[in-house]
Design an enzyme around this catalytic site. Sequence first.
Site, PDB file in Angstrom:
ATOM      1  N   ARG A 197       8.484  -1.014 -49.264  1.00 11.80           N
ATOM      2  CA  ARG A 197       7.399  -1.278 -48.607  1.00 11.80           C
ATOM      3  C   ARG A 197       6.243   0.123 -48.694  1.00 11.80           C
ATOM      4  O   ARG A 197       5.284  -0.571 -48.018  1.00 11.80           O
ATOM      5  CB  ARG A 197       8.521  -0.947 -47.084  1.00 11.80           C
ATOM      6  CG  ARG A 197       7.021  -1.275 -45.025  1.00 11.80           C
ATOM      7  CD  ARG A 197       7.832  -1.229 -44.259  1.00 11.80           C
ATOM      8  NE  ARG A 197       8.163  -2.648 -44.124  1.00 11.80           N
ATOM      9  CZ  ARG A 197       9.739  -2.857 -44.043  1.00 11.80           C
ATOM     10  NH1 ARG A 197      10.346  -1.588 -43.849  1.00 11.80           N
ATOM     11  NH2 ARG A 197      10.094  -4.395 -43.479  1.00 11.80           N
ATOM     12  N   ALA A 198       7.366   1.027 -48.700  1.00 11.33           N
ATOM     13  CA  ALA A 198       6.646   2.245 -49.179  1.00 11.33           C
ATOM     14  C   ALA A 198       5.198   2.033 -50.095  1.00 11.33           C
ATOM     15  O   ALA A 198       4.049   2.232 -50.159  1.00 11.33           O
ATOM     16  CB  ALA A 198       7.160   3.256 -50.002  1.00 11.33           C
TER      17      ALA A 198
END
Length: 696
Positions: free
Chosen positions: A272-273
Amino acid sequence: MTYPFSAVVGLADLKLALVLNAVSPRVGGVLVRGEKGTAKSTIVRALAALLPPVAVADGCRFSCDPAAPDPLCPDAPHSGDGSVRAARLVELPVGASEDRLAGSLDLERALTEGVKAFEPGLLAAAHRGILYVDEVNLLHDHLVDLLLDAAALGTCYVEREGVSVRHSARFLLSGTMNPEEGELRPQLLDRFGLTVEARASRDPAERAEVIRRRLAYELDPEGFAGRWAAEEAELARRIAEARALLPGVVLPDAALKQIATVCAGFEVDGMRADIVTAHAAMAHAAWEGRARVGSADVRAAARLALPHRRRRDPFDAPGLDEARLDELLNDFDDYPDDDPDGRPEDPEAGNFDTSEPSSEPESGDAESDAESGSPSADPRDSGDLRDSGDLRDSRDSRGSRDPREAGVGQAGAARSPDASGSDSLTVEDAFAQAGTPYRARVFTVPGVGTGVPGRRSRARTPDGRTSGSRLPEGRITSVHLTATLRAAAPHQRSRGVAGPGLRIVKSDLREAVREGREGNLVLFAVDASGSMAARKRMGAVKAAVLSLLLDAYQRRDKVGLITFRGDTAELVLPPTSSVEAGAARMRELRTGGRTPLAAGLLKAADVLRVEHLRDPARRPLLVVVTDGRATSGPDPRRAAGLLTRVSTVVVDCESGPVRLGLAAELAAGMGALAVRLDSLADGALAQVVRATRMVA
């Protein structure tokens, strides 16, 4: 009249994060962490005025776009006509219910009349606008789960007893929180796209400007807003232009590899980062008017998207080593200039300057704690949206909080015996390094409570497994379908039902009784006298308490910390949901002096009494950590009698070949269970607490 966004002093990173989300909602929202009085709420509320207006279909309660309506909208089909209105800012109160957030079905009408009657909630009202959650860390976990799922999917689902409703829910999610009041769980923290720390400026000139603007706003809100109208219009124009440019922004392979390298270098969990950083970098390029993502865009995005995703220990504060970030970015020295217009990339990534340069020297800290204004000063002379100064200094001007860095309370201080024969320190304070915390086994308070939802002891809660049914009390939110059918079945003949099906009336309805888990109040009373420090027990004591605090963090407990030494007991941490604050107090705990055991027990009884008045549904557990010696004050046995109705564990810290057994005697007088300190490392305390019984 809302305070103007551009009039807020400092807070450059926060302004940038909000603007990037306004440009691209795919960034995933902004979480603002900061101490009280840092203009967190003010600046988020001010953002709504900068968003472009939206076109909505006439008669649609869910704000569908008339040019592309949602075919599954509960209000479909739409007529095709529409109107234009301003983007909404919808606020979610901390005490809101699940029905208020997601919307509610009228279950009585659904079961008795067969009508699907749906009342939209706040998620529907926030569609195509801003959903703002103040004190998001105080929301119940199931509400946060629902909120973030809707934000990630862009859709809200309401499922109740076989009745299903869905509608679009795409919004800019903004949350604010004070870390002193408790943290979000790591998996929930990760769902916010960007995180910004809001800290008060320590520069007197900047703080004076805050006061000046605020006083001017309070004196004449409309006049103050008018003086900033040009800056507000310019920001709104830039946001609209950036939104139009965003679909054409190119993310080259070099930038993509740079993003992946940075995320891998900081060892963030999951992907997700990387995705959030990519979206934020593209939004930043559009905001700066560039058609291709460059190195400065990646840096700006990484500074906002990665700090809260690097926590390895739950007690770690979010942060980013910017020297390490520069080192990773410098590996791409051959990165070509991707700016087609030849504009130089801004190394500070996110200059909001829309005014003439200020003649005043820039402050070393560009963040401010509030907003204000002056009726006599030109607001554009104040450097309103300028990133003034280096915001990357992680040290606070107030200095280190670690007593070892301050040069006080060294563990090697000389010792001398006190009048009672027990060891005491010749200096007032001594500092003991905590041992390594370990993973504690789960312990619970016996019985079934009715406290706030958590993850520890059994309780009747709005969520959880169904354990029975009852006659409804007020409006039904969860129907027990089987019990309802059983109640209706004997009356079908008298109601004239001769064929298939059932006729259900209101008196047949039964409400589900659910059993889940609650959070408890874990109150620690820790002996910090010289006898504990002299025998070097405090390292083990701190490790044990930190381990239990870690478990309390995971179980969503409330914690408090009492220490007693010298002649008094002190509540060093009032009961709070911020377990991180408890860990900080425990690590910094200083020792020395005599042992006022009775004072510690009396303080614990007083704290529990007050907390019961404030929060009667939350059940307590008292953990007394002591060797049982009482070298100061009255006999502790009378004080112990006040705690016989509280579930208590006494951790016996006595060591050595000769033991007096004073802690065991104390536990017997309190009706508590005594546990030796050396048995905590294997998780035995959890088993002990499970074995305790509350006295009726």
